[in-house]
Design a protein around this motif. Structure first.
Motif, PDB file in Angstrom:
ATOM      1  N   TYR A   1      -0.809 -10.452  -5.747  1.00  0.00           N
ATOM      2  CA  TYR A   1      -0.438  -9.246  -5.005  1.00  0.00           C
ATOM      3  C   TYR A   1       0.842  -9.498  -4.217  1.00  0.00           C
ATOM      4  CZ  TYR A   1      -0.916  -5.201  -1.908  1.00  0.00           C
ATOM      5  OH  TYR A   1      -0.710  -4.034  -1.212  1.00  0.00           O
TER       6      TYR A   1
ATOM      7  N   GLN B   1       0.817  -1.214   0.000  1.00  0.00           N
ATOM      8  CA  GLN B   1       0.000   0.000   0.000  1.00  0.00           C
ATOM      9  C   GLN B   1       0.848   1.260   0.000  1.00  0.00           C
ATOM     10  OE1 GLN B   1      -2.914  -0.294   3.251  1.00  0.00           O
ATOM     11  NE2 GLN B   1      -4.431  -0.518   1.647  1.00  0.00           N
TER      12      GLN B   1
ATOM     13  N   GLY C   1       2.411   1.777  -3.563  1.00  0.00           N
ATOM     14  CA  GLY C   1       1.583   1.789  -4.757  1.00  0.00           C
ATOM     15  C   GLY C   1       1.559   0.503  -5.545  1.00  0.00           C
TER      16      GLY C   1
ATOM     17  N   GLU D   1      -0.130  -2.556  -6.988  1.00  0.00           N
ATOM     18  CA  GLU D   1      -1.529  -2.835  -7.311  1.00  0.00           C
ATOM     19  C   GLU D   1      -1.641  -4.011  -8.267  1.00  0.00           C
ATOM     20  OE1 GLU D   1      -3.076   0.707  -9.016  1.00  0.00           O
ATOM     21  OE2 GLU D   1      -3.338   1.743  -7.089  1.00  0.00           O
TER      22      GLU D   1
ATOM     23  N   ARG E   1      -7.020 -12.480  -5.571  1.00  0.00           N
ATOM     24  CA  ARG E   1      -5.991 -11.503  -5.880  1.00  0.00           C
ATOM     25  C   ARG E   1      -4.721 -11.723  -5.059  1.00  0.00           C
ATOM     26  NH1 ARG E   1      -8.585  -7.601  -4.059  1.00  0.00           N
ATOM     27  NH2 ARG E   1      -9.654  -6.868  -5.946  1.00  0.00           N
TER      28      ARG E   1
ATOM     29  N   GLU F   1      -5.050  -8.009  -0.245  1.00  0.00           N
ATOM     30  CA  GLU F   1      -4.961  -6.554  -0.157  1.00  0.00           C
ATOM     31  C   GLU F   1      -5.836  -6.064   0.987  1.00  0.00           C
ATOM     32  OE1 GLU F   1      -4.643  -4.305  -4.015  1.00  0.00           O
ATOM     33  OE2 GLU F   1      -5.552  -6.147  -4.693  1.00  0.00           O
TER      34      GLU F   1
ATOM     35  N   SER G   1      -3.782  -4.808 -11.446  1.00  0.00           N
ATOM     36  CA  SER G   1      -4.612  -4.072 -12.389  1.00  0.00           C
ATOM     37  C   SER G   1      -5.918  -4.813 -12.676  1.00  0.00           C
ATOM     38  CB  SER G   1      -3.855  -3.850 -13.700  1.00  0.00           C
ATOM     39  OG  SER G   1      -3.685  -5.082 -14.382  1.00  0.00           O
TER      40      SER G   1
END
Length: 541
Positions: A411, A362, A365, A367, A407, A494, A369
């Protein structure tokens, strides 16, 4: 709504919410207005049933619905107003003694996520152990493929069947002298030693010659899938019609062309790339473990006990499963119990690392997509039957927890790659043996499983990922194989503001149904279907 905090201790929080009877009544009236147009009652035109009659008929159900909505909204308001980030789904309880028409008192308890200190990610130093594929490894890979492409050649009538030979036979089975459904067949092919048939069946074919007849006496296993055959002794009258022996497969251009390639050189190059990828994966596994070691050593903060218990439950469940496959399951479980505290510490370390990796992602940045997420969903959907795939896709798209779980592994990989880029990495060439020994040394102190981030919900899915590990005494002989041996770890999810309740996903594909009569030993059964089914074969599939 009135809110009173009743507990604020460490990461634990508890509140009492009071929802007034007036608020509940107003919600009931709103529900009545919403459903009244759909109510049908004799003597009234559609949509014209008076509100008081609707309330009289459906009052209790409408009040329950209104109360449920009030509670849900109350909890969400509580989380927002108090700026709470729950580690797990909050526990919500309606106090005893609630009566319709009175105020409702709700008890809410939860654990919040800790404030993770700013991660220390500068100054990371890692060693990358690299291995180049050897000619011997490529030869081994070629020979392995060649050995899997079995072919057979004819034998003379005097040849006696031995392990590895292919026996072609007709058979007729009976239990207590009575033939049973699916117990007969013609031109059945079975490789002796393959273990496809009931224990003892194949052994009794050893030494037979083409034209021989034999009475094969076996017993159906107690767990045989056909109830009337479970544990029953059976006799199969067998006539051997042909015996073939294994023909050596030569790994040459002709063999490679049979696989659709140009020649043996192309096959070797393809296998070299595969071996290189396997070695790269081992290199990454080792380097990732060392990275996690450094992060764990330099960060310490409290973690939610419920998350730790959920993680420990995952570890323990897998250990229990592996213990059942040990020679002495009870001894394996006893060893597990001795190390319970160590596995508890492993679980705590994993949760802390999961929260830490999520925080790093976090802050920097990292991520996944929307395109990557869509690709993950489509890949996961392939595990389901075609008719369930669309339902699975909708489930993931509508359920934040399911999406977070899907995810999570990607991640995690992206966070780890980010940290690799930040680290000072030195390369050292080693042999495969040395690399595997380094990983094995980690296995001696490992407890692999799920590294979590908040909001994961702990409704786990399996992911093939590297290990997290922690200090763990070497297992004794009776102990089950370590969880790490599976080489699987789900990464941190996340961060989400809450951990919503999991919904039920569509069922995955059911495995193909095995034969119900003489069949493969995977279900400990009797004569199985040949690879090329003859026209006259009658045995039940």
């Amino acid at each position: 709504m009135q809110t009173v905090e009743t507990l604020n201790e460490g990461l634990k929080r508890a509140y009492t919410l009071t929802i007034s009877a007036k608020d509940i009544l107003a919600r009931v009236d709103a529900e009545v207005k919403q459903v009244a147009p759909q109510i049908r009652m004799p003597g009234f035109r559609p949509g014209k049933v008076p509100a008081n009659l609707v309330k009289k008929m459906h009052g209790p159900a409408l009040e329950q619905e209104a109360l449920n909505k009030a509670v849900q909204e109350g909890v969400q308001s509580l989380l927002a107003e108090q700026k709470l980030r729950p580690a797990m789904q909050p526990a919500v309880e309606l106090t005893d003694g609630y009566e319709a028409g009175k105020d409702a008192e709700i008890k809410v308890s939860l654990e919040v996520l800790p404030d993770v200190p700013t991660p220390a990610i500068d100054g990371l130093k890692l060693e990358r152990l690299t291995v180049e594929p050897t000619a011997e490894e490529i030869d081994e890979a070629v020979n392995r493929i060649a050995s899997q492409q079995k072919s057979y050649e004819e034998t003379g009538k005097t040849h006696k069947a031995a392990a590895g030979d292919l026996v072609v036979m007709d058979f007729a089975g009976s239990v207590d002298g009575v033939a049973f459904e699916g117990g007969t067949g013609e031109a059945m092919s079975i490789e002796i030693g393959s273990g496809r048939l009931i224990p003892g069946f194949e052994d009794q074919l050893i030494g037979a010659k083409a034209g021989d007849t034999r009475s094969v006496k076996v017993a159906f296993p107690d767990d045989y899938p056909v109830d009337n055959l479970k544990g029953k002794p059976a006799v199969f009258e067998v006539k051997v019609t042909e015996i073939k022996k294994t023909k050596e497969t030569v790994a040459d251009d002709e063999f490679a062309k049979g696989l659709g390639l140009e020649g043996i050189d192309q096959l070797r190059n393809l296998l070299k790339d595969q071996v290189a990828q396997e070695l790269n994966n081992l290199t990454r596994t080792h380097m990732k473990r060392k990275l996690l070691d450094q992060l764990a050593a330099s960060h310490d903060f409290p973690v939610p006990p419920t998350m730790v218990e959920a993680e420990f439950g995952q570890i323990w469940q897998q250990l229990e499963h592996e213990a059942t496959h040990e020679a002495d399951p009870e001894a394996a479980r006893a060893e597990m119990e001795k190390d319970r505290d160590d596995y508890q510490k492993i679980a705590e370390r994993r949760v802390r690392l999961g929260l830490l990796l999520s925080e790093i992602g976090q802050k920097n940045g990292v991520e996944v997509s929307s395109q990557e997420m869509q690709r993950l969903i489509m890949q996961a959907a392939q595990q389901y039957n075609p008719k369930d795939r669309e339902r699975f896709i909708q489930y993931v798209q509508q359920d934040p927890m399911a999406a977070a779980q899907l995810r999570a592994p990607l991640y995690e990989d992206k966070v780890v790659d980010f940290l690799f880029d930040k680290a000072e990495i030195s390369d050292r060439g080693v042999t495969r043996t040395e690399l595997e020994a380094a990983i094995e040394a980690d296995d001696d102190s490992i407890g692999s499983g799920h590294v979590h981030g908040p909001g994961c919900g702990h409704d786990h899915h399996d992911h093939d990922h590297d290990h997290d590990h922690a200090e763990k005494p070497k297992a004794k002989k009776a102990a089950p194989k370590k969880v790490a041996a599976k080489e699987a770890e789900a990464g941190p999810a996340e961060v989400t503001e809450e951990a919503p309740a999991a919904k039920k996903a569509p069922a995955k594909k059911a495995p193909a149904k095995k034969a119900e009569a003489p069949a493969e030993e995977a279900a400990a059964e009797a004569p199985a279907k040949p690879k090329k089914a003859p026209a006259k074969k009658k045995a039940a599939e």
